[in-house]
Design an enzyme around this catalytic site. Structure first.
Site, PDB file in Angstrom:
ATOM      1  N   PHE A 147      -1.083  -2.489 -12.679  1.00 44.56           N
ATOM      2  CA  PHE A 147      -2.113  -2.914 -13.622  1.00 44.56           C
ATOM      3  C   PHE A 147      -3.039  -3.905 -12.908  1.00 44.56           C
ATOM      4  CE2 PHE A 147       0.144  -2.368 -18.056  1.00 44.56           C
ATOM      5  CZ  PHE A 147       0.194  -1.006 -17.839  1.00 44.56           C
ATOM      6  N   GLU A 188      -2.472  10.800  -8.505  1.00 47.84           N
ATOM      7  CA  GLU A 188      -1.901  10.365  -7.222  1.00 47.84           C
ATOM      8  C   GLU A 188      -1.689  11.581  -6.306  1.00 47.84           C
ATOM      9  OE1 GLU A 188       2.073   8.770  -7.474  1.00 47.84           O
ATOM     10  OE2 GLU A 188       2.051   8.036  -5.400  1.00 47.84           O
ATOM     11  N   HIS A 236       4.363   6.813  -6.302  1.00 47.65           N
ATOM     12  CA  HIS A 236       4.423   5.863  -7.415  1.00 47.65           C
ATOM     13  C   HIS A 236       4.929   6.626  -8.641  1.00 47.65           C
ATOM     14  CE1 HIS A 236       3.700   2.299  -9.662  1.00 47.65           C
ATOM     15  NE2 HIS A 236       2.821   2.880 -10.457  1.00 47.65           N
ATOM     16  N   LYS A 286      11.522   7.519  -9.537  1.00 50.84           N
ATOM     17  CA  LYS A 286      11.446   6.967 -10.895  1.00 50.84           C
ATOM     18  C   LYS A 286      11.988   7.964 -11.916  1.00 50.84           C
ATOM     19  CE  LYS A 286       7.656   3.614 -10.366  1.00 50.84           C
ATOM     20  NZ  LYS A 286       7.051   3.915  -9.034  1.00 50.84           N
ATOM     21  N   CYS A 290       3.090  -3.740 -10.915  1.00 55.02           N
ATOM     22  CA  CYS A 290       3.988  -2.716 -10.393  1.00 55.02           C
ATOM     23  C   CYS A 290       3.840  -2.502  -8.892  1.00 55.02           C
ATOM     24  CB  CYS A 290       3.773  -1.425 -11.166  1.00 55.02           C
ATOM     25  SG  CYS A 290       3.932  -1.734 -12.930  1.00 55.02           S
ATOM     26  N   HIS A 346      11.024   3.081 -14.328  1.00 60.84           N
ATOM     27  CA  HIS A 346      10.026   2.276 -13.623  1.00 60.84           C
ATOM     28  C   HIS A 346      10.459   0.811 -13.641  1.00 60.84           C
ATOM     29  CE1 HIS A 346       6.508   0.703 -11.994  1.00 60.84           C
ATOM     30  NE2 HIS A 346       5.592   1.115 -12.850  1.00 60.84           N
TER      31      HIS A 346
END
Lengths: 420, 77
Positions: free
Chosen positions: A407, A321, A311, A343, A170, A348
């Site tokens: 990830f 975050e 994010h 998002k 991502c 996403h």
């Protein structure tokens, strides 16, 4: 050091095909989520996603024929088609279609995808099990490889400079734009087309992310409410698809040809968590280091940031975050900062997320408006930062930072600035 | 004979996106109809599927034109 500016934008999003239409709908608090139509979702837990609206090309629908010969379309996976469409928009927007050999050799491509041709791989495996290996198409491999977005765009336009690709889950889109800007800074190219594309809304894609417990599952009856970053009732991300591409250009090169300049790539920072394959650590100090590195690279203090495109995936990690951003800017600047997660509207887009969000950050600077975080009805934490809940915020935005985390514990932050 | 030719022509038109009248007896897939080497592999696979035959690799290499394809398939059936 050579300066790098953004001179072209291209978007294929779940809101619309096209930059202006996508942006208009985001500012208008629209959601791109709905029941999955691309396959029969009755056997998977999450039956909704943010799909690109397909159609005849009017009213923001995506018509692949505008971008690729129908004969060529069946040779590539959908992620490549989305990538080529966004790249075409960006290149046309920049007005950069040179024909002389030197310009072509000084123009490169750096596009990525988180997963690549997942649907093609799955379908081909099923077909092979039924009919045997002799039925595997010669276009299977080149149609599914991640670096074939770069390859296809390079072939279509004759760009003979660096031909590169990124795969960092991502964080892909942000890394592609950041790395491409470095290539221009270091003199490897004068112009780079960069970004990410993704099309993983297929049965195995949803099943796989469901198994990771990463996707939202509670909103089969009301998909538009499912992506809700920082909200008390968030329960996972909503998968999106599409592509974002930018044309990056050395500043003097852009000025000399009278190009329209959207913004400058001021800084880029990268870090790793070394923690867990899918989860950030509780303090996400890796995110903070990526943001600090980007600010240092930009030559700015974190307190100078006006807007952060988070994010913010609508998972438990949203508040982690937020904490990292609070530590980054400190309490005083936090009270003046606006941060939102687009998002909430787009879902996403995995490997394309960082690229489309870079574009939203650039448009926020252009229009001096922060896009909203929709569905943020009951914030899960208290913060001095303005999370732009349910309405766009018109305000001064000279410097914007866009975050992407993937990830494998891979983090990237890109800082964009107004060119004055 | 004509049935085979019609079916082969249909496959060629679909796969290569060319006009039907361009697919003449001597039309070369690569030189006249815009195919590349991967397209020709796919064409041969489509012929195999359509006619339920197997075309070995060395035979596939001899199929360069529309006429070659029709001739081979007629002989194989």
């Amino acid at each position: 050091m050579r300066r790098v500016v953004v001179t072209g934008l291209g978007l294929v999003t779940p809101l619309a095909d096209g930059v202006e239409k996508s942006w208009e709908r985001i500012l208008d608090c629209q959601s791109g989520a709905g029941k999955i139509t691309g396959f029969d979702p009755s056997k998977v837990t999450t039956q909704y996603a943010c799909e690109v609206p397909l159609g005849d090309g009017t009213d923001g629908t995506f018509n692949a024929d505008k971008y690729m010969d129908p004969k060529e379309q069946r040779k590539v996976d959908t992620f490549i088609m989305f990538g080529m469409a966004a790249a075409q928009q960006a290149i046309e927007d920049a007005g950069w279609m040179p024909e002389d050999r030197e310009s072509l050799e000084r123009t490169g491509v750096l596009m990525g995808s988180g997963i690549g041709g997942l649907n093609s791989i799955a379908n081909t495996a099923v077909m092979m099990a039924e009919k045997g290996p002799r039925r595997v198409s010669p276009f299977f491999v080149p149609g599914a490889l991640i670096n074939l977005i770069s390859g296809q765009v390079s072939i279509k336009y004759g760009f003979r400079g660096p031909n590169h690709a990124v795969v960092t889950a991502c964080s892909t889109g942000a890394h592609a734009i950041g790395d491409a800007s470095r290539l221009i800074q270091h003199g490897d190219a004068d112009v780079m087309v960069a970004g990410g594309a993704e099309a993983a809304i297929c049965e195995i894609g949803i099943a796989g992310f469901n198994a990771c417990k990463a996707l939202s599952t509670k909103y089969n009856d009301d998909p538009a409410k499912a992506s809700r970053p920082w909200d008390e009732d968030r329960d996972g991300f909503v998968m999106g698809e599409g592509s974002g591409m930018v044309v990056l250009e050395e500043y003097e090169h852009a000025k000399a040809r009278g190009a329209k300049i959207y913004a400058e790539v001021l800084g880029y920072g990268l870090s790793g968590d070394a923690h867990h394959i899918t989860a950030p650590p509780p303090d996400h100090e890796g995110a903070e280091r990526a943001m600090r590195a980007a600010c240092r690279n930009a030559g700015i203090e974190p307190t100078q940031i006006d807007y952060v495109n988070a994010h913010g995936t609508s998972t438990m990690a949203d508040t982690i975050e937020l904490g990292a951003v609070e530590r980054l800017v400190g309490p005083e600047a936090a009270a003046k900062l606006t941060m939102s997660s687009t998002k909430s509207a787009t879902g996403h887009l995995l490997g394309a997320a960082g690229a489309i969000e870079a574009i939203f950050s650039i448009l926020a600077i252009r229009d001096q408006v922060a896009p909203p975080t929709i569905n943020l009805d009951n914030p899960a934490v208290e913060t001095k930062i303005d999370l732009c809940a349910n309405a766009k915020r018109e305000r001064k935005i000279d410097i914007a930072l866009s975050n992407s985390f993937g990830f494998g514990g891979t983090n990237a932050s890109v800082v964009f600035g107004k060119v004055t | 004979m004509s049935d085979v030719a019609d079916r082969v022509r249909k496959i060629v038109v679909e796969h290569l996106g060319v006009e039907e009248d361009k697919v003449t007896e001597t039309a070369s897939f690569i030189d006249d109809l815009g195919a590349d080497s991967l397209d020709t592999v796919e064409l041969v696979m489509a012929f195999e599927e359509e006619f339920g035959i197997e075309i070995p690799d060395d035979a596939a290499e001899t199929i360069q034109t529309f006429g070659d394809a029709v001739k081979f398939i007629n002989g194989a059936q």
